[in-house]
Design a protein around this motif. Structure first.
Motif, PDB file in Angstrom:
ATOM      1  N   THR A  56       3.937  16.612   3.354  1.00 16.35           N
ATOM      2  CA  THR A  56       3.973  15.966   2.038  1.00 16.35           C
ATOM      3  C   THR A  56       4.609  14.582   2.135  1.00 16.35           C
ATOM      4  OG1 THR A  56       6.088  17.019   1.532  1.00 16.35           O
ATOM      5  CG2 THR A  56       4.076  18.147   0.789  1.00 16.35           C
ATOM      6  N   SER A  57       4.726  14.080   3.344  1.00 15.12           N
ATOM      7  CA  SER A  57       5.299  12.759   3.586  1.00 15.12           C
ATOM      8  C   SER A  57       4.468  11.687   2.886  1.00 15.12           C
ATOM      9  CB  SER A  57       5.320  12.509   5.093  1.00 15.12           C
ATOM     10  OG  SER A  57       5.661  11.186   5.375  1.00 15.12           O
ATOM     11  N   HIS A  58       5.132  10.843   2.126  1.00 17.09           N
ATOM     12  CA  HIS A  58       4.465   9.753   1.415  1.00 17.09           C
ATOM     13  C   HIS A  58       5.228   8.467   1.700  1.00 17.09           C
ATOM     14  CE1 HIS A  58       1.969   7.904  -1.651  1.00 17.09           C
ATOM     15  NE2 HIS A  58       3.056   7.326  -2.122  1.00 17.09           N
ATOM     16  N   ARG A  59       4.517   7.435   2.076  1.00 17.92           N
ATOM     17  CA  ARG A  59       5.155   6.165   2.415  1.00 17.92           C
ATOM     18  C   ARG A  59       4.645   5.057   1.517  1.00 17.92           C
ATOM     19  NH1 ARG A  59       7.998   9.246   4.670  1.00 17.92           N
ATOM     20  NH2 ARG A  59       8.150   9.584   6.882  1.00 17.92           N
ATOM     21  N   ARG A  60       5.539   4.148   1.164  1.00 14.53           N
ATOM     22  CA  ARG A  60       5.165   2.932   0.450  1.00 14.53           C
ATOM     23  C   ARG A  60       5.580   1.756   1.312  1.00 14.53           C
ATOM     24  NH1 ARG A  60       7.080   6.317  -3.485  1.00 14.53           N
ATOM     25  NH2 ARG A  60       5.577   6.813  -5.106  1.00 14.53           N
ATOM     26  N   VAL A  61       4.690   0.791   1.459  1.00 13.52           N
ATOM     27  CA  VAL A  61       4.979  -0.394   2.268  1.00 13.52           C
ATOM     28  C   VAL A  61       4.972  -1.595   1.337  1.00 13.52           C
ATOM     29  CG1 VAL A  61       4.237  -1.823   4.204  1.00 13.52           C
ATOM     30  CG2 VAL A  61       3.853   0.657   4.267  1.00 13.52           C
ATOM     31  N   LEU A  92       0.833  -1.201   0.000  1.00 14.17           N
ATOM     32  CA  LEU A  92       0.000   0.000   0.000  1.00 14.17           C
ATOM     33  C   LEU A  92       0.860   1.239   0.000  1.00 14.17           C
ATOM     34  CD1 LEU A  92      -0.077   1.381   3.099  1.00 14.17           C
ATOM     35  CD2 LEU A  92      -1.426  -0.631   3.531  1.00 14.17           C
ATOM     36  N   SER A  93       0.255   2.338  -0.383  1.00 12.84           N
ATOM     37  CA  SER A  93       0.873   3.658  -0.309  1.00 12.84           C
ATOM     38  C   SER A  93       0.058   4.474   0.677  1.00 12.84           C
ATOM     39  CB  SER A  93       0.868   4.349  -1.671  1.00 12.84           C
ATOM     40  OG  SER A  93       1.670   3.645  -2.573  1.00 12.84           O
ATOM     41  N   VAL A  94       0.741   5.231   1.521  1.00  8.56           N
ATOM     42  CA  VAL A  94       0.068   5.957   2.594  1.00  8.56           C
ATOM     43  C   VAL A  94       0.611   7.376   2.673  1.00  8.56           C
ATOM     44  CG1 VAL A  94      -0.265   6.041   5.099  1.00  8.56           C
ATOM     45  CG2 VAL A  94      -0.251   3.851   3.944  1.00  8.56           C
ATOM     46  N   ASP A  95      -0.274   8.322   2.865  1.00  4.86           N
ATOM     47  CA  ASP A  95       0.081   9.695   3.219  1.00  4.86           C
ATOM     48  C   ASP A  95      -0.372   9.871   4.666  1.00  4.86           C
ATOM     49  OD1 ASP A  95       1.083  10.458   0.694  1.00  4.86           O
ATOM     50  OD2 ASP A  95      -0.953  10.752  -0.034  1.00  4.86           O
ATOM     51  N   ASN A 100       1.356   3.830  10.085  1.00  4.25           N
ATOM     52  CA  ASN A 100       1.812   3.087   8.906  1.00  4.25           C
ATOM     53  C   ASN A 100       1.761   1.589   9.157  1.00  4.25           C
ATOM     54  OD1 ASN A 100       2.362   5.543   7.655  1.00  4.25           O
ATOM     55  ND2 ASN A 100       4.505   5.506   8.233  1.00  4.25           N
ATOM     56  N   ALA A 101       2.202   1.152  10.333  1.00  3.97           N
ATOM     57  CA  ALA A 101       2.185  -0.280  10.661  1.00  3.97           C
ATOM     58  C   ALA A 101       0.761  -0.797  10.779  1.00  3.97           C
ATOM     59  CB  ALA A 101       2.954  -0.530  11.957  1.00  3.97           C
TER      60      ALA A 101
END
Length: 76
Positions: free
Chosen positions: A15-20, A5-8, A62-63
């Motif tokens: 503007t932090s963007h995370r990919r898991v 998934l991708s999470v903001d 995120n987790a």
């Protein structure tokens, strides 16, 4: 590795963007080197994920999102 998934985590604030990512082909090669990354590490079944989140044992947004998504994909 597959994109889970991708999470903001803080839209509108950052503007932090995370990919898991996840993989079902990982191989254990030893203990983690960066023990400061978490207070506790252990293998748990996906069935226990909601209980751990409810009890506050998993608090990182995120987790939480990643674990719930993985549980949904693997158990349905």
């Amino acid at each position: 590795m597959q994109l889970l998934l991708s999470v903001d985590p803080m839209p509108g604030i950052s503007t932090s963007h995370r990919r898991v990512y996840w993989s079902d082909q990982a191989e254990r090669i030893g203990e983690p080197r960066d023990s400061f990354e978490s207070a506790r590490r252990e293998w748990v079944s996906l069935e226990k994920v909601p209980e751990l989140i409810t009890r506050g044992e998993v608090r990182s947004a995120n987790a939480v999102a990643a674990l719930l998504m993985l549980r949904h994909l693997r158990l349905t």
